[in-house]
Design a protein around this motif. Structure first.
Motif, short mmCIF file in Angstrom:
data_model
loop_
_atom_site.label_atom_id
_atom_site.label_comp_id
_atom_site.label_asym_id
_atom_site.label_seq_id
_atom_site.Cartn_x
_atom_site.Cartn_y
_atom_site.Cartn_z
N ILE A 1 0.86 -1.19 0.00
CA ILE A 1 0.00 0.00 0.00
C ILE A 1 0.89 1.24 0.00
N PRO A 2 0.75 2.13 -0.98
CA PRO A 2 1.53 3.37 -0.95
C PRO A 2 1.31 4.10 0.38
N ARG B 1 -1.96 4.52 2.67
CA ARG B 1 -2.02 3.93 4.01
C ARG B 1 -2.47 4.96 5.03
N LYS B 2 -1.93 6.16 4.93
CA LYS B 2 -2.32 7.21 5.87
C LYS B 2 -3.80 7.52 5.74
N GLU B 3 -4.29 7.60 4.50
CA GLU B 3 -5.71 7.90 4.28
C GLU B 3 -6.59 6.80 4.88
N LEU B 4 -6.18 5.55 4.70
CA LEU B 4 -6.95 4.45 5.27
C LEU B 4 -6.97 4.52 6.80
N LEU B 5 -5.81 4.80 7.39
CA LEU B 5 -5.74 4.90 8.85
C LEU B 5 -6.62 6.02 9.37
N VAL B 6 -6.59 7.16 8.69
CA VAL B 6 -7.43 8.29 9.10
C VAL B 6 -8.91 7.90 9.02
N ASN C 1 7.67 15.46 7.17
CA ASN C 1 6.75 16.51 6.71
C ASN C 1 5.29 16.01 6.71
N LYS C 2 4.93 15.32 7.81
CA LYS C 2 3.57 14.81 8.03
C LYS C 2 3.18 13.70 7.05
N VAL C 3 4.16 13.17 6.34
CA VAL C 3 3.92 12.02 5.45
C VAL C 3 4.56 10.79 6.09
N ILE C 4 3.77 9.72 6.28
CA ILE C 4 4.32 8.54 6.93
C ILE C 4 5.14 7.72 5.94
N THR C 5 6.20 7.10 6.45
CA THR C 5 7.07 6.23 5.65
C THR C 5 7.43 5.03 6.51
N ALA C 6 8.20 4.12 5.93
CA ALA C 6 8.62 2.92 6.66
C ALA C 6 9.59 3.30 7.77
N PRO C 7 9.54 2.62 8.91
CA PRO C 7 10.47 2.91 10.02
C PRO C 7 11.86 2.37 9.72
N GLU C 8 12.85 2.95 10.36
CA GLU C 8 14.22 2.48 10.22
C GLU C 8 14.45 1.29 11.14
N ILE D 1 13.13 -1.68 2.03
CA ILE D 1 13.84 -0.83 1.08
C ILE D 1 12.96 -0.46 -0.10
N GLU D 2 11.78 -1.10 -0.20
CA GLU D 2 10.88 -0.75 -1.30
C GLU D 2 10.21 0.58 -1.03
N LYS D 3 9.52 1.10 -2.05
CA LYS D 3 8.80 2.35 -1.91
C LYS D 3 7.46 2.16 -1.20
#
Length: 717
Positions: free
Chosen positions: A264-265, A269-274, A609-616, A636-638
């Protein structure tokens, strides 16, 4: 309520009470039930009224409780309900809502399979400023469902003449509730009396109608939900099939391709969570609850942890004192060689005897030459013996017989390792009655203590891929032969020894519950160096490792006067902790006990910048002073997210029990993920508990070193 309830009984009763009572939810938190009503709804019921309600629930659904006699007593709540109780009540509101509170998104795939992106949620209280606060976890899970109900799937399938093969082990979902279960039994030609009894117990019109259709006269299915031992019988139109890795071939889909649909991009994903959070808030609001801000590092910085130095920069020690890092393992092996050679190869001129078993239509001369060169670069000589076998136009049974004869002939002069190249079609052969060539060869070799490495033909179709294959398999081959490719350059200060303790288990194919294959331990030293494994030879039923087994698995002479950190794969069960502490006191050692869980774990995100990404890799969330969620893999994927681990430190007043800070446990666990030799990709689990699932599958197929239950070679890599 008395008499006292077991955990499973309390959870089942509270679920059915919540489904039965309008405007009221009930949870069980030992030893009490807690009931919560919507505002201004009369909840103060007399004990006799609760008794009547329970009798109704038992009569309508929990018939196995009908021979029990219960008594109710109201206990005044003298303080605010505990945070964990409030969390469980919020979870029960969402779980038992009369109308499902969420609107999952579906994506068509192929062959009648669809991807459904739906919320997962559970109670998750969290400690903030040393005070436990109520909370829930909300995340997204992709499920694969058939667009048809189970009856349509069955009637239109080519294997409908063999319903046991087609249906047993199939994951299904009830159409009237959101529960998933597994078909464990078939009921052929059910009697009219039996069906009438089931219809009387059914709660929904969907279930009742399914028990009255024509197909139900021929066949019903028994489904087990979760860890419950109880089976529920259904007409097939009341269920929808789900696709899993084990059953994908029954739907004519390839599991690896299907998994790509789960990505899920991050913005999506953020939109679904919201959206799901809004829907959850609306359902909870009816009971006076409100969801606050998600836990984040702006308001709660003290709850988050990252290693002071990136974990991939942790120094590793190779042979001849060479120091390297995880991203340069191949360089370390080339320049330093392995950290420690097995005694069989202490003489560097002693070659590794490799038998190549080619079951594919492939020329392997070039690959074999490159493998020999790679081993030489790691300071190992090698001697090759080869045999090619054609399996064209052979049935599965004929192929297995031919392969067994070939293997037996090849090992008359036992090699050190057999390198088997398998046809791509063998990947799904375990779905067939006779099983795969993979496990046939593995069994023949492992029972003789001969190492093996399997490679599928698709991997080698392009010679350009050879070097990447060698990158992955050569360190693993060396480790399977008892060599230690590398260890941590700096000793772990938390303990003298590290142990992985688990019961390898899988679900039974045709019965409820699980078959527990065997208990095992793996022993590691202060630098993460593998010392030995030991398997218990007897099969174990249930979740708990018996006391006699624990004592046999933990070597008294080696652990005396030492500090030992034990990872339990999953949770400690029954009397395991008490038995471990008693044994430790008797042999004079100290214990650090850690539960390492892989499911029902909150997801962590990075936010830019308020955009969620994968954790390190290395990011951790402190749930409490004794519990944390830890990300041990890097995406490592997008698209996509890492699945964290949940680490729980067992605390108590026993004098042999040590409870280090949770941050020290996190760092130790991270470093122990660096020591996997079977692939350059770091595993999710720390080394002491890595491989339990594979050992379970092998043990349940009768594949294990039966004549040598203790060894110093990591055969499961």
């Amino acid at each position: 309520m008395s008499p006292d309830l077991e955990q499973e009984e309390g959870i089942r009763l509270s679920f059915h009470l919540s489904r039965t009572l309008p405007q009221i939810v009930v949870i069980w938190d030992k030893p009490y039930f807690y009931a919560l009503a919507i505002p201004n709804y009369p909840i103060r019921l007399l004990a006799e009224e609760w008794q009547d309600i329970l009798e109704q629930v038992v009569e309508e659904g929990l018939t196995d409780f009908s021979d029990r006699t219960w008594q109710f007593q109201e206990v005044p709540l003298t303080r605010t309900a505990p945070a964990n109780v409030i969390s469980q009540l919020a979870y029960q509101i969402l779980k038992t809502a009369k109308t499902y509170p969420f609107s999952p998104k579906t994506i068509p795939y192929k062959n009648g399979v669809q991807v459904r992106q739906e919320p997962r949620f559970w109670a998750e209280p969290i400690e903030i400023n040393e005070v436990l606060q109520p909370g829930i976890t909300l995340t997204i899970k992709s499920k694969f469902l058939s667009i048809n109900n189970l009856a349509e799937f069955y009637l239109n399938h080519l294997d409908k003449q063999n319903p046991e093969k087609l249906l047993i082990g199939l994951n299904v979902r009830s159409r009237d509730i959101e529960g998933n279960g597994i078909i464990t039994q078939l009921i052929r030609q059910p009697t009219l009396e039996h069906k009438q009894k089931l219809i009387g117990l059914a709660k929904s019109e969907i279930s009742k109608q399914a028990l009255q259709d024509v197909l139900s006269d021929e066949l019903l299915v028994a489904v087990k939900f979760g860890k419950s031992k109880k089976l529920y019988e259904y007409g097939m139109t009341a269920l929808r099939p789900c696709v899993t890795s084990e059953t994908a071939s029954r739907f004519g889909v390839e599991w690896g391709e299907l998994l790509n649909q789960t990505k899920i991009p991050y913005q999506k994903r953020k939109e679904l969570l919201v959206d799901y959070k809004k829907e959850a808030n609306q359902a909870l609001g009816a009971y006076g609850f409100e969801l606050g801000l998600s836990i984040n590092s702006v308001q709660n910085r003290e709850l988050f942890w990252q290693p002071p130095v990136p974990i991939e920069d942790t120094p590793l020690l190779f042979g001849n004192g060479f120091i390297g890092i995880q991203s340069k393992i191949l360089t370390g092996l080339s320049k330093g060689g392995v950290y420690r050679r097995h005694f069989k190869y202490s003489d560097a001129s002693r070659p590794i005897r490799i038998t190549v078993l080619n079951l594919c239509d492939l020329s392997l001369d070039v690959f074999q030459k490159e493998l020999k060169q790679r081993l030489k670069s790691y300071k190992f000589e090698s001697l090759f013996f080869s045999d090619s076998i054609s399996l064209k136009n052979l049935s599965g049974t004929e192929a297995r017989v031919k392969v067994e004869k070939a293997v037996n002939e090849l090992i008359e002069t036992p090699p050190d390792v057999v390198l088997a190249f398998l046809p791509q079609s063998d990947r799904n052969a375990d779905e067939q009655e006779g099983g795969s060539l993979y496990h046939k060869i593995y069994d023949l070799l492992l029972t003789r203590q001969i190492a093996s490495q399997m490679i599928y033909e698709h991997t080698l179709r392009n010679p350009k891929n050879y070097k990447y294959v060698l990158h992955q398999v050569v360190p693993g081959i060396l480790a399977k032969l008892g060599n230690l490719p590398f260890v941590l350059a700096e000793s772990l200060s938390i303990a003298d020894y590290f142990i992985g303790l688990d019961i390898s288990r899988e679900s039974k194919a045709k019965l409820s519950g699980t078959v527990n294959a065997c208990a095992s331990i793996r022993l590691y030293g202060k630098q993460g160096e593998f010392i030995r494994y030991r398997l218990e030879d007897a099969l174990i039923e249930g979740e708990e490792i018996p006391k006699r087994v624990l004592e046999r698995l933990l070597p008294a002479n080696e652990l005396e006067s030492k500090t030992v950190l034990i990872y339990r794969d999953g949770r400690f069960c029954g009397q395991e902790i008490a038995n471990l502490l008693q044994w430790a006191e008797a042999i004079g050692c100290k214990l650090i006990l850690i539960e390492c869980k892989k499911s029902n774990i909150p997801r962590l995100y990075n936010a830019i910048n308020k955009v969620i990404t994968a954790p390190e890799k290395g990011l951790a969330l402190r749930i409490s002073s004794r519990e944390a969620v830890l990300v041990t893999t890097q995406v490592i994927e997008k698209m996509g997210l890492a699945l964290p681990l949940r680490l729980t430190v067992i605390v108590g007043n026993h004098r042999v029990l040590i409870s280090p800070p949770i941050e020290q446990i996190i760092e130790t666990t991270l470093k122990l993920t660096l020591l996997h030799y079977g692939s350059l990709k770091m595993p999710r689990l720390p080394k002491p508990v890595y491989g339990a699932h594979k050992m379970a599958k092998l043990r349940l197929r009768g594949i294990y070193p039966s004549s040598k239950l203790e060894g110093d070679c990591e055969f499961w890599l």
